[in-house]
Write a protein that holds these residues in place. Structure first.
Motif, mmCIF file in Angstrom:
data_model
loop_
_atom_site.group_PDB
_atom_site.id
_atom_site.type_symbol
_atom_site.label_atom_id
_atom_site.label_comp_id
_atom_site.label_asym_id
_atom_site.label_seq_id
_atom_site.Cartn_x
_atom_site.Cartn_y
_atom_site.Cartn_z
ATOM 1 N N GLY A 342 -4.582 0.850 10.804
ATOM 2 C CA GLY A 342 -5.591 0.762 9.736
ATOM 3 C C GLY A 342 -5.208 1.523 8.475
ATOM 4 O O GLY A 342 -6.049 1.701 7.584
ATOM 5 N N GLY A 343 -3.959 1.958 8.367
ATOM 6 C CA GLY A 343 -3.566 2.635 7.121
ATOM 7 C C GLY A 343 -2.102 2.993 7.093
ATOM 8 O O GLY A 343 -1.372 2.781 8.070
ATOM 9 N N PHE A 344 -1.650 3.494 5.947
ATOM 10 C CA PHE A 344 -0.280 4.002 5.825
ATOM 11 C C PHE A 344 -0.217 4.936 4.622
ATOM 12 O O PHE A 344 -1.049 4.863 3.713
ATOM 13 N N THR A 345 0.775 5.834 4.666
ATOM 14 C CA THR A 345 0.972 6.747 3.545
ATOM 15 C C THR A 345 2.098 6.203 2.666
ATOM 16 O O THR A 345 3.137 5.788 3.182
ATOM 17 N N VAL A 346 1.865 6.180 1.373
ATOM 18 C CA VAL A 346 2.874 5.653 0.442
ATOM 19 C C VAL A 346 3.867 6.777 0.136
ATOM 20 O O VAL A 346 3.464 7.930 -0.067
ATOM 21 N N SER A 347 5.152 6.461 0.097
ATOM 22 C CA SER A 347 6.171 7.505 -0.147
ATOM 23 C C SER A 347 5.966 8.126 -1.536
ATOM 24 O O SER A 347 5.378 7.491 -2.429
ATOM 25 N N GLN A 348 6.464 9.326 -1.718
ATOM 26 C CA GLN A 348 6.329 10.032 -3.005
ATOM 27 C C GLN A 348 6.856 9.198 -4.161
ATOM 28 O O GLN A 348 6.207 9.062 -5.204
ATOM 29 N N GLY A 349 8.060 8.633 -3.964
ATOM 30 C CA GLY A 349 8.677 7.856 -5.046
ATOM 31 C C GLY A 349 7.827 6.636 -5.399
ATOM 32 O O GLY A 349 7.618 6.321 -6.570
ATOM 33 N N ALA A 350 7.331 5.956 -4.345
ATOM 34 C CA ALA A 350 6.582 4.720 -4.597
ATOM 35 C C ALA A 350 5.233 5.017 -5.241
ATOM 36 O O ALA A 350 4.796 4.304 -6.150
ATOM 37 N N ILE A 351 4.566 6.072 -4.792
ATOM 38 C CA ILE A 351 3.245 6.346 -5.380
ATOM 39 C C ILE A 351 3.411 6.751 -6.839
ATOM 40 O O ILE A 351 2.613 6.375 -7.701
ATOM 41 N N GLN A 352 4.487 7.480 -7.126
ATOM 42 C CA GLN A 352 4.717 7.843 -8.523
ATOM 43 C C GLN A 352 4.956 6.589 -9.366
ATOM 44 O O GLN A 352 4.424 6.453 -10.467
ATOM 45 N N ALA A 353 5.741 5.661 -8.800
ATOM 46 C CA ALA A 353 6.011 4.415 -9.530
ATOM 47 C C ALA A 353 4.697 3.672 -9.798
ATOM 48 O O ALA A 353 4.472 3.138 -10.895
ATOM 49 N N LEU A 354 3.804 3.645 -8.803
ATOM 50 C CA LEU A 354 2.520 2.949 -8.982
ATOM 51 C C LEU A 354 1.657 3.677 -10.010
ATOM 52 O O LEU A 354 1.008 3.045 -10.856
ATOM 53 N N ARG A 355 1.667 5.016 -9.953
ATOM 54 C CA ARG A 355 0.838 5.773 -10.913
ATOM 55 C C ARG A 355 1.367 5.626 -12.344
ATOM 56 O O ARG A 355 0.608 5.710 -13.298
ATOM 57 N N ASP A 356 2.679 5.422 -12.471
ATOM 58 C CA ASP A 356 3.229 5.202 -13.815
ATOM 59 C C ASP A 356 2.748 3.870 -14.383
ATOM 60 O O ASP A 356 2.696 3.684 -15.597
ATOM 61 N N LEU A 357 2.408 2.944 -13.488
ATOM 62 C CA LEU A 357 2.020 1.597 -13.941
ATOM 63 C C LEU A 357 0.520 1.406 -14.080
ATOM 64 O O LEU A 357 0.046 0.680 -14.944
ATOM 65 N N PHE A 358 -0.235 2.009 -13.144
ATOM 66 C CA PHE A 358 -1.663 1.708 -13.059
ATOM 67 C C PHE A 358 -2.506 2.985 -13.104
ATOM 68 O O PHE A 358 -2.158 3.986 -12.476
#
Ligand SMILES: Cc1ncc(COP(=O)(O)O)c(C=O)c1O
Ligand SMILES: N[C@@H](CCOP(=O)(O)O)C(=O)O
Length: 463
Positions: A342-358
């Motif tokens: 029911g869930g997963f943790t996003v890697s540091q690199g990927a979450i940063q990439a997403l935060r840079d976009l959205f």
């Protein structure tokens, strides 16, 4: 143009086959192998063009040789001719530097018509050429279903089955799906929520024997062509506010992540978008994921913006694929973990990439109603509750010096109860839909059970 799966294990396809295939055979979603870009001068040259011409220029590079220029232009012309506004997607000013992009002038009064009307035309060309028939199964929280039925009703070589969560769509949405009388249309009320509908749909795609036997096709935003058609209005609206010589931002009421993913593609194509803001209702899994770095299901809560009552946000997988450097194995592992736990943790690199976009924000039920009330008082506009979620989030996430465009995703008359509660005014349906409440309904109640659903599709479809 080649299309690859977000899970890296499915055959690489061209645009036409990716469109007719729906879900990739490894369970992933198709994305273009590379994203074509438009030059600054090419974007500037879109200024003053019709919606249709812009659509042609923006989408053409993605289509490859699947359709000739003539076929593609004709499909676009037919797709938008029935829209109730000559601009197709007009902009309305709400406040200094805050605009609404009205996406509800199509036949079923929601943004889904922009893509569905087009793929209806493209399916017809492709199926006729190949002498093929398909069974479309769609999952809907209300708007995709009616748009799909409108686009495919009465066609000879297509059966359309739409799964919607029983009791969790508005009455207008339900009637739009249950009142068409064409024999190829099947409205199925499933005992469960939208996530159950979408999960059973994906199960059908992953059951190859069934999939191949019925010629299964998908028109949810699983289908890349759906996302592509939605890229166009990011260009028309930004250009009309001065792009590429001026940067703009967008706020997008979000559920299955298709519409905002289209905005991301527009940005990758070269449109100068400053901020892309995800707006969620109380089903805020995307906002929580962006802020905490963990995608964690906690049950769908019915809301007054029911079309966004979603926890398993299908297109987020496409964003994760890019955030993980297009590593299909990593995406497969995340999706498997979600299915199991029911869930997963996003890697540091990927979450940063997403935060840079959205950026992201969440709006409560009370705030949604208060926004409808306040906007009506200030501007006279009646907002649908999904749009109100967007407007509320936009207001706290915008730089007053950059034009913010909030997507108005549905007509207020699709959700009259919420709008009346907030404003005292009950929005009326357009005249052409005046008999919606007197037409007989045709609907089958179905269990949340794959075998039962597959049996029903087998039995009802025209062989
Ligand atoms: C009216 C309305 N607004 C917003 C959304 C959210 O769009 P998406 O699922 O593309 O994020 C939907 C459904 O998808 C909708 O029907
Ligand atoms: N809100 C949608 C949910 C399905 O989204 P889709 O864009 O993947 O088709 C709806 O109205 O059905």
């Amino acid at each position: 143009m080649r299309y690859i799966s977000t899970r890296g294990e499915a055959p690489v396809l061209g645009f036409g086959e990716a469109m007719l295939t729906g879900l990739a055979r490894d369970g992933g979603l198709y994305v273009p192998e590379t994203i074509p870009t438009l030059l600054v001068d090419e974007i500037r040259a879109l200024g003053g063009l019709s919606y249709e011409e812009t659509a042609f220029r923006v989408m053409r590079p993605f289509v490859g040789d699947a359709f000739s220029d003539d076929e593609f232009r004709t499909a676009i012309a037919k797709a938008y001719q029935g829209f109730g506004h000559t601009a197709r997607a007009p902009l309305v000013q709400l406040a200094p530097n805050h605009f609404l992009l009205e996406l509800f002038h199509g036949p079923t009064l929601a943004f889904k018509d922009f893509a569905m009307q087009l793929i209806g035309q493209l399916f017809q060309i492709a199926l006729k050429r190949e002498g093929r028939r398909v069974t479309i199964v769609g999952a809907t929280s209300g708007d995709t279903g009616s748009a799909a039925i409108e686009a495919f009703r009465g066609l000879d070589n297509v059966d359309v089955f739409i799964l919607f969560p029983e009791g969790r769509v508005s009455e207008v949405q339900r009637r739009q799906m249950t009142t068409p009388s064409e024999a190829n249309v099947h409205a199925l009320a499933l005992k469960g929520d939208f996530d159950d509908c979408q999960a059973r749909l994906k199960d059908m795609f992953n059951h190859f024997e069934f999939r191949d036997a019925v010629g299964l096709a998908g028109v949810n935003s699983i289908n890349w062509a759906r996302v592509l058609a939605q890229v166009v209005y990011y260009f028309t609206s930004a250009v009309s506010l001065g792009a590429p010589d001026r940067t703009v931002s967008f706020t997008v009421p979000t559920g299955n992540f298709g519409d905002i993913f289209a905005g991301y593609i527009a940005k990758r194509m070269g449109l100068p978008i400053d901020n892309l803001v995800i707006a969620t209702n109380q089903n805020d899994i995307l906002h929580r994921c962006l802020t905490r770095g963990r995608y964690q299901m906690d049950g769908v809560k019915p809301s007054i913006s029911p079309s966004m009552d979603i926890q398993i946000s299908s297109n987020f997988e496409r964003a994760l694929f890019d955030a993980y450097g297009r590593d299909g194995k990593a995406v497969s592992a995340l999706m498997a973990e979600m299915k199991e736990t029911g869930g997963f943790t996003v890697s540091q690199g990927a979450i940063q990439a997403l935060r840079d976009l959205f950026a992201s924000g969440r709006v409560s039920e009370e705030e949604t109603l208060a926004t409808i009330t306040a906007m009506h008082k200030a501007t006279g506009e009646l907002l649908c509750p999904h749009t109100a979620v967007g407007v509320a989030v936009a207001d706290v996430n915008r730089d007053r010096n950059v034009p913010m465009i909030t997507l108005a995703t549905a007509h207020p008359a699709k959700f009259p109860d919420a709008v009346e509660k907030a404003t005292g005014q009950r929005p009326g349906l357009p005249e052409r839909m005046g008999d919606l409440f007197s037409r007989p309904e045709r609907v089958t109640s179905v269990p949340n059970d794959l075998a039962a659903l597959e049996a029903l599709v087998h039995e009802r479809r025209k062989a």
